[in-house]
Design a protein around this motif. Structure first.
Motif, mmCIF file in Angstrom:
data_model
loop_
_atom_site.group_PDB
_atom_site.id
_atom_site.type_symbol
_atom_site.label_atom_id
_atom_site.label_comp_id
_atom_site.label_asym_id
_atom_site.label_seq_id
_atom_site.Cartn_x
_atom_site.Cartn_y
_atom_site.Cartn_z
ATOM 1 N N ASP A 50 0.809 -1.211 0.000
ATOM 2 C CA ASP A 50 0.000 0.000 0.000
ATOM 3 C C ASP A 50 0.849 1.272 0.000
ATOM 4 O OD1 ASP A 50 0.927 -0.438 2.564
ATOM 5 O OD2 ASP A 50 -0.927 0.191 3.545
ATOM 6 N N ASN A 51 2.177 1.137 -0.082
ATOM 7 C CA ASN A 51 3.017 2.332 -0.166
ATOM 8 C C ASN A 51 2.609 3.145 -1.385
ATOM 9 O OD1 ASN A 51 4.584 1.718 2.040
ATOM 10 N ND2 ASN A 51 6.291 0.913 0.849
ATOM 11 N N PRO A 52 2.507 4.462 -1.253
ATOM 12 C CA PRO A 52 2.220 5.253 -2.452
ATOM 13 C C PRO A 52 3.449 5.256 -3.357
ATOM 14 C CG PRO A 52 2.623 6.695 -0.588
ATOM 15 C CD PRO A 52 2.624 5.294 -0.055
ATOM 16 N N LEU A 53 3.207 5.194 -4.651
ATOM 17 C CA LEU A 53 4.269 5.354 -5.629
ATOM 18 C C LEU A 53 4.387 6.849 -5.895
ATOM 19 C CD1 LEU A 53 3.055 2.656 -8.181
ATOM 20 C CD2 LEU A 53 4.690 2.355 -6.308
ATOM 21 N N VAL A 54 5.496 7.283 -6.440
ATOM 22 C CA VAL A 54 5.621 8.674 -6.859
ATOM 23 C C VAL A 54 5.996 8.667 -8.329
ATOM 24 C CG1 VAL A 54 6.847 10.847 -6.585
ATOM 25 C CG2 VAL A 54 6.278 9.489 -4.571
ATOM 26 N N MET A 55 5.138 9.290 -9.139
ATOM 27 C CA MET A 55 5.375 9.370 -10.574
ATOM 28 C C MET A 55 5.481 10.822 -10.994
ATOM 29 S SD MET A 55 2.997 6.386 -12.141
ATOM 30 C CE MET A 55 3.147 4.711 -11.558
ATOM 31 N N LYS A 56 6.296 11.035 -12.006
ATOM 32 C CA LYS A 56 6.473 12.368 -12.566
ATOM 33 C C LYS A 56 5.940 12.348 -13.991
ATOM 34 C CE LYS A 56 9.978 15.800 -13.663
ATOM 35 N NZ LYS A 56 11.408 16.054 -13.758
ATOM 36 N N VAL A 57 4.991 13.244 -14.238
ATOM 37 C CA VAL A 57 4.408 13.403 -15.561
ATOM 38 C C VAL A 57 4.603 14.854 -15.943
ATOM 39 C CG1 VAL A 57 2.325 13.222 -16.965
ATOM 40 C CG2 VAL A 57 2.685 11.631 -15.073
ATOM 41 N N GLY A 58 5.220 15.084 -17.085
ATOM 42 C CA GLY A 58 5.551 16.458 -17.441
ATOM 43 C C GLY A 58 6.552 16.984 -16.434
ATOM 44 N N THR A 59 6.204 18.049 -15.765
ATOM 45 C CA THR A 59 7.110 18.633 -14.776
ATOM 46 C C THR A 59 6.609 18.464 -13.342
ATOM 47 O OG1 THR A 59 6.013 20.781 -14.987
ATOM 48 C CG2 THR A 59 7.917 20.380 -16.424
ATOM 49 N N LYS A 60 5.539 17.685 -13.149
ATOM 50 C CA LYS A 60 4.940 17.540 -11.822
ATOM 51 C C LYS A 60 5.092 16.124 -11.287
ATOM 52 C CE LYS A 60 1.351 21.054 -12.187
ATOM 53 N NZ LYS A 60 -0.075 21.317 -12.014
ATOM 54 N N HIS A 61 5.295 16.027 -9.963
ATOM 55 C CA HIS A 61 5.330 14.756 -9.255
ATOM 56 C C HIS A 61 3.967 14.512 -8.603
ATOM 57 C CE1 HIS A 61 9.691 15.424 -9.471
ATOM 58 N NE2 HIS A 61 9.780 14.121 -9.379
ATOM 59 N N PHE A 62 3.560 13.238 -8.572
ATOM 60 C CA PHE A 62 2.280 12.863 -7.990
ATOM 61 C C PHE A 62 2.436 11.639 -7.102
ATOM 62 C CE2 PHE A 62 1.470 14.679 -12.149
ATOM 63 C CZ PHE A 62 0.496 15.626 -11.888
ATOM 64 N N PRO A 63 1.911 11.661 -5.864
ATOM 65 C CA PRO A 63 1.774 10.408 -5.118
ATOM 66 C C PRO A 63 0.682 9.600 -5.826
ATOM 67 C CG PRO A 63 1.503 12.309 -3.671
ATOM 68 C CD PRO A 63 1.500 12.816 -5.075
ATOM 69 N N GLU A 95 5.217 9.416 -21.568
ATOM 70 C CA GLU A 95 6.323 8.926 -20.760
ATOM 71 C C GLU A 95 6.048 9.307 -19.316
ATOM 72 O OE1 GLU A 95 9.902 10.649 -22.330
ATOM 73 O OE2 GLU A 95 10.213 8.927 -23.646
ATOM 74 N N VAL A 96 6.283 8.359 -18.422
ATOM 75 C CA VAL A 96 6.055 8.568 -17.004
ATOM 76 C C VAL A 96 7.307 8.128 -16.271
ATOM 77 C CG1 VAL A 96 4.670 7.857 -15.029
ATOM 78 C CG2 VAL A 96 3.576 8.173 -17.246
ATOM 79 N N PHE A 97 7.794 8.980 -15.404
ATOM 80 C CA PHE A 97 8.947 8.632 -14.573
ATOM 81 C C PHE A 97 8.433 8.147 -13.230
ATOM 82 C CE2 PHE A 97 10.613 11.603 -17.636
ATOM 83 C CZ PHE A 97 11.812 11.029 -17.990
ATOM 84 N N LEU A 98 9.006 7.066 -12.741
ATOM 85 C CA LEU A 98 8.662 6.493 -11.449
ATOM 86 C C LEU A 98 9.870 6.626 -10.544
ATOM 87 C CD1 LEU A 98 6.915 4.692 -9.546
ATOM 88 C CD2 LEU A 98 7.984 2.725 -10.679
ATOM 89 N N ALA A 99 9.703 7.336 -9.441
ATOM 90 C CA ALA A 99 10.806 7.529 -8.501
ATOM 91 C C ALA A 99 11.148 6.205 -7.828
ATOM 92 C CB ALA A 99 10.425 8.568 -7.454
ATOM 93 N N ASN A 100 12.448 5.952 -7.629
ATOM 94 C CA ASN A 100 12.831 4.752 -6.888
ATOM 95 C C ASN A 100 12.412 4.933 -5.426
ATOM 96 O OD1 ASN A 100 14.846 6.204 -5.531
ATOM 97 N ND2 ASN A 100 16.491 5.417 -6.817
ATOM 98 N N ALA A 101 12.556 3.890 -4.620
ATOM 99 C CA ALA A 101 12.034 3.911 -3.249
ATOM 100 C C ALA A 101 12.603 5.057 -2.421
ATOM 101 C CB ALA A 101 12.308 2.571 -2.564
ATOM 102 N N GLU A 102 13.910 5.268 -2.483
ATOM 103 C CA GLU A 102 14.530 6.331 -1.687
ATOM 104 C C GLU A 102 14.050 7.705 -2.135
ATOM 105 O OE1 GLU A 102 18.975 8.147 -1.082
ATOM 106 O OE2 GLU A 102 18.775 5.977 -1.203
ATOM 107 N N ARG A 103 14.043 7.935 -3.434
ATOM 108 C CA ARG A 103 13.593 9.222 -3.975
ATOM 109 C C ARG A 103 12.107 9.441 -3.678
ATOM 110 N NH1 ARG A 103 14.680 14.059 -5.574
ATOM 111 N NH2 ARG A 103 13.853 14.767 -7.547
ATOM 112 N N ALA A 104 11.307 8.387 -3.801
ATOM 113 C CA ALA A 104 9.871 8.501 -3.529
ATOM 114 C C ALA A 104 9.621 8.907 -2.090
ATOM 115 C CB ALA A 104 9.175 7.181 -3.837
#
Length: 124
Positions: A50-63, A95-104
């Motif tokens: 249930d950990n939230p992922l963090v994705m970056k779309v365009g210039t914004k990050h989203f939980p 294209e969607v960037f997914l932050a690794n665990a530490e960065r997230a």
């Protein structure tokens, strides 16, 4: 779904669409759990699904949370949060960037996410 891009991110391509509500960004719950297992597991294979992922779309990050109502391979963004540079292209694949665990973990704390981060230190 995602491949290593840099020290802090994985890169993938998802169908991105506005969700029509003001809730959190979401992907299919099964996809969310799969990504958590594959990319956010610890050395012993223990993963909080249930950990939230963090994705970056365009210039914004989203939980990003898991949601049964989102189609597989799709990232649903709250309408008010859709980046301006994407509004003319949605819905569509991006294209969607997914932050690794530490960065997230760092990004979630930085953005003030009020949900559960899965960090056991929060409960000590």
């Amino acid at each position: 779904m995602f491949e290593r891009f840099s020290h802090g991110y994985y890169l993938g391509e998802l169908y991105v669409q506005p969700s029509g509500d003001d809730g959190a960004a979401a992907i299919k719950r099964a996809d969310h759990e799969h990504v958590n297992e594959q990319l956010y597991g610890d050395e012993e294979g223990i993963t909080r699904l249930d950990n939230p992922l963090v994705m970056k779309v365009g210039t914004k990050h989203f939980p990003v949370v898991g949601d049964e109502d989102v189609p597989s391979g799709t990232l649903a963004l709250p309408e008010p949060a859709v980046p301006e540079d994407l509004k003319y292209r949605l819905p569509g694949r991006s294209e969607v960037f997914l932050a690794n665990a530490e960065r997230a973990r760092d990004l979630i704390r930085f953005t003030g996410w009020e949900g559960d981060t899965g960090d056991p230190a929060e409960y000590a």
